[in-house]
Enzyme design. Sequence first.
Site, PDB file in Angstrom:
ATOM      1  N   ARG A  73       5.756   8.350 -20.115  1.00  0.00           N
ATOM      2  CA  ARG A  73       7.124   8.596 -19.640  1.00  0.00           C
ATOM      3  C   ARG A  73       7.682   7.443 -18.804  1.00  0.00           C
ATOM      4  O   ARG A  73       8.876   7.385 -18.550  1.00  0.00           O
ATOM      5  CB  ARG A  73       7.193   9.912 -18.846  1.00  0.00           C
ATOM      6  CG  ARG A  73       7.302  11.127 -19.758  1.00  0.00           C
ATOM      7  CD  ARG A  73       7.338  12.405 -18.956  1.00  0.00           C
ATOM      8  NE  ARG A  73       6.003  12.768 -18.495  1.00  0.00           N
ATOM      9  CZ  ARG A  73       5.767  13.667 -17.529  1.00  0.00           C
ATOM     10  NH1 ARG A  73       6.774  14.267 -16.925  1.00  0.00           N
ATOM     11  NH2 ARG A  73       4.537  13.962 -17.186  1.00  0.00           N
TER      12      ARG A  73
ATOM     13  N   GLN B  16     -13.051   5.856 -20.265  1.00  0.00           N
ATOM     14  CA  GLN B  16     -12.835   7.058 -21.070  1.00  0.00           C
ATOM     15  C   GLN B  16     -12.019   6.613 -22.283  1.00  0.00           C
ATOM     16  O   GLN B  16     -10.812   6.422 -22.191  1.00  0.00           O
ATOM     17  CB  GLN B  16     -12.078   8.108 -20.244  1.00  0.00           C
ATOM     18  CG  GLN B  16     -11.962   9.442 -20.951  1.00  0.00           C
ATOM     19  CD  GLN B  16     -10.993  10.394 -20.255  1.00  0.00           C
ATOM     20  OE1 GLN B  16     -10.091   9.971 -19.537  1.00  0.00           O
ATOM     21  NE2 GLN B  16     -11.160  11.680 -20.488  1.00  0.00           N
TER      22      GLN B  16
HETATM   23  C1  UD1 Z   1      -3.520  18.420 -13.688  1.00  0.00           C
HETATM   24  C2  UD1 Z   1      -4.319  19.694 -13.336  1.00  0.00           C
HETATM   25  C3  UD1 Z   1      -3.366  20.722 -12.737  1.00  0.00           C
HETATM   26  C4  UD1 Z   1      -2.689  20.156 -11.513  1.00  0.00           C
HETATM   27  C5  UD1 Z   1      -1.979  18.848 -11.862  1.00  0.00           C
HETATM   28  C6  UD1 Z   1      -1.464  18.182 -10.624  1.00  0.00           C
HETATM   29  C7  UD1 Z   1      -6.126  19.894 -14.962  1.00  0.00           C
HETATM   30  C8  UD1 Z   1      -6.589  20.517 -16.203  1.00  0.00           C
HETATM   31  N1  UD1 Z   1      -4.910  20.197 -14.564  1.00  0.00           N
HETATM   32  O1  UD1 Z   1      -2.595  18.771 -14.684  1.00  0.00           O
HETATM   33  O2  UD1 Z   1      -4.087  21.886 -12.381  1.00  0.00           O
HETATM   34  O3  UD1 Z   1      -1.741  21.069 -10.996  1.00  0.00           O
HETATM   35  O4  UD1 Z   1      -2.883  17.941 -12.510  1.00  0.00           O
HETATM   36  O5  UD1 Z   1      -0.720  17.053 -10.987  1.00  0.00           O
HETATM   37  O6  UD1 Z   1      -6.876  19.157 -14.333  1.00  0.00           O
HETATM   38  N2  UD1 Z   1      -6.530  11.940 -16.851  1.00  0.00           N
HETATM   39  C9  UD1 Z   1      -7.550  11.146 -17.318  1.00  0.00           C
HETATM   40  N3  UD1 Z   1      -8.160  11.465 -18.469  1.00  0.00           N
HETATM   41  C10 UD1 Z   1      -7.806  12.559 -19.184  1.00  0.00           C
HETATM   42  C11 UD1 Z   1      -6.777  13.369 -18.706  1.00  0.00           C
HETATM   43  C12 UD1 Z   1      -6.161  13.048 -17.533  1.00  0.00           C
HETATM   44  O7  UD1 Z   1      -7.886  10.127 -16.714  1.00  0.00           O
HETATM   45  O8  UD1 Z   1      -8.422  12.787 -20.222  1.00  0.00           O
HETATM   46  C13 UD1 Z   1      -5.851  11.574 -15.611  1.00  0.00           C
HETATM   47  C14 UD1 Z   1      -4.417  11.213 -15.843  1.00  0.00           C
HETATM   48  O9  UD1 Z   1      -4.271   9.821 -16.020  1.00  0.00           O
HETATM   49  C15 UD1 Z   1      -3.769  11.691 -14.573  1.00  0.00           C
HETATM   50  C16 UD1 Z   1      -4.618  12.850 -14.114  1.00  0.00           C
HETATM   51  O10 UD1 Z   1      -5.844  12.696 -14.774  1.00  0.00           O
HETATM   52  O11 UD1 Z   1      -3.781  10.713 -13.556  1.00  0.00           O
HETATM   53  C17 UD1 Z   1      -4.010  14.198 -14.405  1.00  0.00           C
HETATM   54  O12 UD1 Z   1      -3.845  14.342 -15.773  1.00  0.00           O
HETATM   55  P1  UD1 Z   1      -2.620  15.123 -16.388  1.00  0.00           P
HETATM   56  O13 UD1 Z   1      -2.779  15.155 -17.830  1.00  0.00           O
HETATM   57  O14 UD1 Z   1      -1.366  14.577 -15.834  1.00  0.00           O
HETATM   58  O15 UD1 Z   1      -2.874  16.584 -15.807  1.00  0.00           O
HETATM   59  P2  UD1 Z   1      -1.792  17.717 -15.580  1.00  0.00           P
HETATM   60  O16 UD1 Z   1      -1.485  18.345 -16.844  1.00  0.00           O
HETATM   61  O17 UD1 Z   1      -0.681  17.192 -14.779  1.00  0.00           O
END
Ligand code: UD1
Length: 489
Positions: free
Chosen positions: A17, A77
């Site tokens: 985004r 990852q």
């Molecule tokens: C996540 C939380 C949610 C919380 C929210 C707060 C989970 C399942 N959900 O949701 O409960 O309220 O954050 O913002 O944890 N990332 C990785 N690898 C991945 C996936 C994500 O490094 O495979 C990192 C992303 O870059 C990011 C963070 O983890 O910095 C959060 O990931 P995102 O997909 O934004 O999670 P949300 O759906 O926002």
Amino acid sequence: MSKELTVIVLAAGGGTRMKSKTMKVLHPIGGRSMIGHVLVAAQALDPKQVVAVVGHQREAVGAHIHESFPDVVLAVQEEQHGTGHAVQMAVEAAAGMTGTVVVAYGDTPLLRGESLRDFADEHEAAQRAVSILSGIVTDPFGYGRVLRNDEGDVEAIVEEKDATAEQREVREINSGILAFDAEFLRRALPRIGNDNAKGEYYLTDTIAIAREDGLTVGAYAIDDVMQTEGVNDRVQLARIGAELNRRIVEGWMREGVTVMDPATTWIDADVVLGADVTILPGTQLLGATVVGEDAVVGPDTTLKDCEVGPRARVVRTQGELAVIGGDATVGPFSYLRPGTVLGARGKIGGFVETKNAVIGDGAKVPHLSYVGDAEIGEGTNIGAGTIFANYDGVRKHRTKIGKHARTASNNTFVAPVEIGDGAATGAGTVVRHDVPPGALAVSSGPQRDIEGWALTKRPGTAQAEAAEAALADGLGSGPDDARRVAESD
Ligand code: UD1
Ligand code: CA
């Protein structure tokens, strides 16, 4: 007594985004990358190790982390299968975790070290398997909700997409920051499944797993929820950037800095200001800039990686990698390029550009000059409109001017050249050879007046008429008068 502690920072996601060639967590805000702020905050936990999980653009993100935070361990990852999967990658890359593991995200630049410290302390004191840094918000949309039973005990986190209409009403959200007992985390991670709306391995499923095992879980609500707010697009980047700046400026005012207009004052996170510094409107203090006690900076000044001495005065100036001595004055409309060093009580005045220039204590370059690749001794005064001609079209050369020299207006110093201590120059001098100490260098020829030139060469013009009228009135007719006028200047 704190336990041994590991911090895991997740930063593998794409950040689509932002619509940017630059990876989200590398976008600068308050003079650091977004992830830089989080890694600095993590230091407050005095961690045994910090692991950053990188994926998207991992070369760029990894290189940045490696350069700015060489102790941080990188975990890769390859594909983003969720926060649980990301933490699994971190655990595999880490050198054996024990004690407490704190998980944070790389896109929350307002996060403060003290908040992480309080959270970790509370987690350890309560001896939980897992603790949630939660927050109470008015609009919980998009967040995981903290589910509690009738006794108020935390049971689980449910993600927005998996929540029932009733669960979506819950306003206590998971900030994303979690603390774990390391042993529990290691055992729980392989038990996380991906049977959910996003088909991802949710780290948040560890809460329900701990409950199943009869372990203690809990949530610690942070009052200042904004600290945990992630930046997902450039509108949020500007909003969080302004908030970060507001907090930094307010912090300095509380430390005894006068900021006349906080709304137009920008101060980066790593800037250091002395007591009773005054900052006038439209000023940006960037990078590692340091301003000494009682200095006044602004209005309309941008200083990046500069050092301003105590009681100095810097007005409408652009500066980078420059040092301004104590009690010195700079501006208005001065351009200080890298390598400028102005001594104590020195002066760089209006419309002066400097670069690689060491200007001694009490030395002055007051007006309309270019000073490049130069050394000017203490107490020397450079005349108005002086050019240090440092470039011969191929190479740069240096000019050295001694102490207490007096160079006149409209001079050109053709480098390499040296002007001795206590030397002087005449107006309009082009200095091509070294000037010995105490000598006066003059290069322009004596003045010659061609009498009546305007009348004979420009007849019928306003110029000729003015000359004719003046001569008729008996004004300035002879060569002696011309000399007198020249000398009185
Ligand atoms: C996540 C939380 C949610 C919380 C929210 C707060 C989970 C399942 N959900 O949701 O409960 O309220 O954050 O913002 O944890 N990332 C990785 N690898 C991945 C996936 C994500 O490094 O495979 C990192 C992303 O870059 C990011 C963070 O983890 O910095 C959060 O990931 P995102 O997909 O934004 O999670 P949300 O759906 O926002
Ligand atoms: Ca998010």
